[in-house]
Design an enzyme around this catalytic site. Sequence first.
Site, PDB file in Angstrom:
ATOM      1  N   GLU A 145       0.813  -1.219   0.000  1.00  0.00           N
ATOM      2  CA  GLU A 145       0.000   0.000   0.000  1.00  0.00           C
ATOM      3  C   GLU A 145       0.848   1.272   0.000  1.00  0.00           C
ATOM      4  O   GLU A 145       0.813   2.074   0.939  1.00  0.00           O
ATOM      5  CB  GLU A 145      -0.984  -0.022   1.167  1.00  0.00           C
ATOM      6  CG  GLU A 145      -1.996  -1.153   1.036  1.00  0.00           C
ATOM      7  CD  GLU A 145      -3.104  -1.131   2.074  1.00  0.00           C
ATOM      8  OE1 GLU A 145      -2.998  -0.386   3.064  1.00  0.00           O
ATOM      9  OE2 GLU A 145      -4.086  -1.884   1.897  1.00  0.00           O
ATOM     10  N   GLU A 190      -4.435  -8.919  -0.791  1.00  0.00           N
ATOM     11  CA  GLU A 190      -4.848  -8.729   0.598  1.00  0.00           C
ATOM     12  C   GLU A 190      -6.329  -8.386   0.673  1.00  0.00           C
ATOM     13  O   GLU A 190      -6.841  -7.580  -0.102  1.00  0.00           O
ATOM     14  CB  GLU A 190      -4.039  -7.623   1.282  1.00  0.00           C
ATOM     15  CG  GLU A 190      -4.355  -7.500   2.785  1.00  0.00           C
ATOM     16  CD  GLU A 190      -3.581  -6.388   3.473  1.00  0.00           C
ATOM     17  OE1 GLU A 190      -2.364  -6.298   3.237  1.00  0.00           O
ATOM     18  OE2 GLU A 190      -4.193  -5.604   4.219  1.00  0.00           O
TER      19      GLU A 190
END
Length: 531
Positions: free
Chosen positions: A267, A372
Site C-alpha cells: 500500500e 490482501e
Amino acid sequence: MKTLHLITLSVLASVAHCYSPCVKRNVRGDSQPDFMVCVCNATYCDDFPPLGALNADSAAVYVSSSAGKRFERSTVPWTNAKSRKTNKLRRKDAIAKQAHITPSVQMQSIIGFGGAFTDSAGINLASLDNATQELLMQSYYGPNGLQYSLGRVPMASCDFSTHEYSYDDYSGDFALQNFSLTMEDYQYKIPYIKRAVELTGGDMKLFASPWSAPGWMKTNGHMKGGGKLKGFPGGVYDKTWAQYFVRFLEEYNKNGVNFWGLTAQNEPTTGADINYGWQTMFFDAESERDFIKNSLGPALHNSTLGKNIALMTMDDQRFMLPGWADVVFDDDLANSYTAGIAIHWYEDWLAPSSFLADTHKSWPDKFMLATEACSGYMIVHGPSLGAWTRADDYAHDIIVDLNNWVAGWTDWNIALDMKGGPNWVNNVVDAPIIIDSSKGEFYKEPMFYAMGHFSKFIRPNSVRIGLTMDSDSFLEGVAFSTPTSQRVYVIRNAHASDTYDFAIEAADRPGQVLHVSIEPSSITTIVWDKA
C-alpha cells in the site's frame, strides 16, 4: 511458550482419514441462527468431504449457507435435456435459471488462493497445543482441508506485529552488515510456513511484501507514519533498500524457505500521510517505476535467488488502475523486471470491475493477483463470529475478480485471537479462523468456508472458461477447467429468500443438462469430469 514440533505433527498427520463434519456452535443464540461457527480442538476438527471418484454421468455439489450448511456434499445426474426424468428433477418451488459453459473459450490461468503468515497469526498458533496447531494447519493446507496454494509473508514488522522492527536498525549501515532475521521469523513465521509447504507437497507459492524500510532510511525517521526513502532515485538509499530484499530472500533460503514472488511495497500510497497509524512508505507510480528499473529490478536480476522472482507492482487499491500499470509498464526497463500487478480489495467500491478488465486489455502479458483482503476493518473493527455476510462479501469479491482476469486471491491473517489481534496499533480485524487460547479451541468462521469453495477445486493452473448465466448483483458465478480435466462452477446466491433451479448445460455435453438447486444465502461449488 508452545512451539510447533514437526516430529509430533508428522505422526498426527499419518493417522488414517475419515470425513469429519462440522461441530456447530450458534454464537448469538436462537434469535440469530445464521451466526454460526465450527468448533475445533485437540481431539476433533471438521474437514472437507472428499470428492471421490465421480461417475461420468454425475456431478458433485458442495453447499455452504447462512442456514448452517458447511461443505455439504451431494450428487446430481447429467440427464437428457428433453426427457421426462429431467423435468421431474426440477424443483417446483424454485425460480428457473439457466447457465451455459463453453470449455473451449479459455481465459486466464490461476496462480492460487491463500492467506498471510503474519506475526499475529504465528503468535496465535503458538498459543495452542501441538495437536490443535496441527489440526489448524491441516484445515488450511492439508489434503483434507482447503489446500491453500498461496502464502503472503510480511518482510519484518507490520501492524499485525507486537512492535515496530526491521531487519537492520543500525543507522548508516549501507552495507547491511547487521542485517538479521528476528525472533518473530524463527518462532512465528518460518516453522508454520515450512509446515504449510510440507502439507501441500511443495505446491505452495510464497510471496513477500515490505511495509517499510528501516526508519533510518526514511525521511520521517520511523517505520511508522508517512515518509519516503531518503536521497534520490538510484541513490545509496535506493540501492541499499533493494539489497535488503535480496538479503531477505537469502536469509529465508538459509532457513529452508524459498519465495515465488515479491511486491515492491505494501500500500505505497498510504505513505503520503505523515500521520499514518502504522508502518508504511510512500511511492507513487512514477517513483515505484524508477525504484524498480534503477535499483530493485537490477538487484534481483543479479542475485541467485531473485533473478526468477515474480515481482509485482502497486499492491494497493483497484481504483489506481489502469493508470498505475500504464506508468510502470510503459517504461521498457521497468516492464522487463515486473511480472504482475498486486491488488487490495479495501476500496473496491470506488472503482468498477471494468478497471481490471481494462488493465488486462492493455497489458495481457502481466498477471493480476489479489494480495490482501479482510473483514472487520471499517466502523466496527474486529471479529463478528459466525457472520455469514462476511463470507458472502468474500465470495462476491472473488467471483468479480476472477471474472475480470485476476489470477488468484489472498486473504490477510490466517488466524487471529478473539479480539482480532494482536495488533500493536489496535487495528484489529476479522479472520477466517479465530483462536480462543483460553479454551484451547479455534473457530472456523463462514469466511473459511467461502475460501474453500474456490481454493479446493480451482487448483493452480486451472483456466477460466466461457460462462453465460442468468445473473444479477446478488446471483453470480465463475467457471474453470482444471489440470485434471474437471469442470468447476461456483455460484453465489445472496438473495435472502429465493431458491433457484439452475439448468446447467456444457458445450462438450450436447443434449445433456444438470439441474442444481441453489439455496438462498449460499455458496455452491459444482464439480464434474470432462465429458
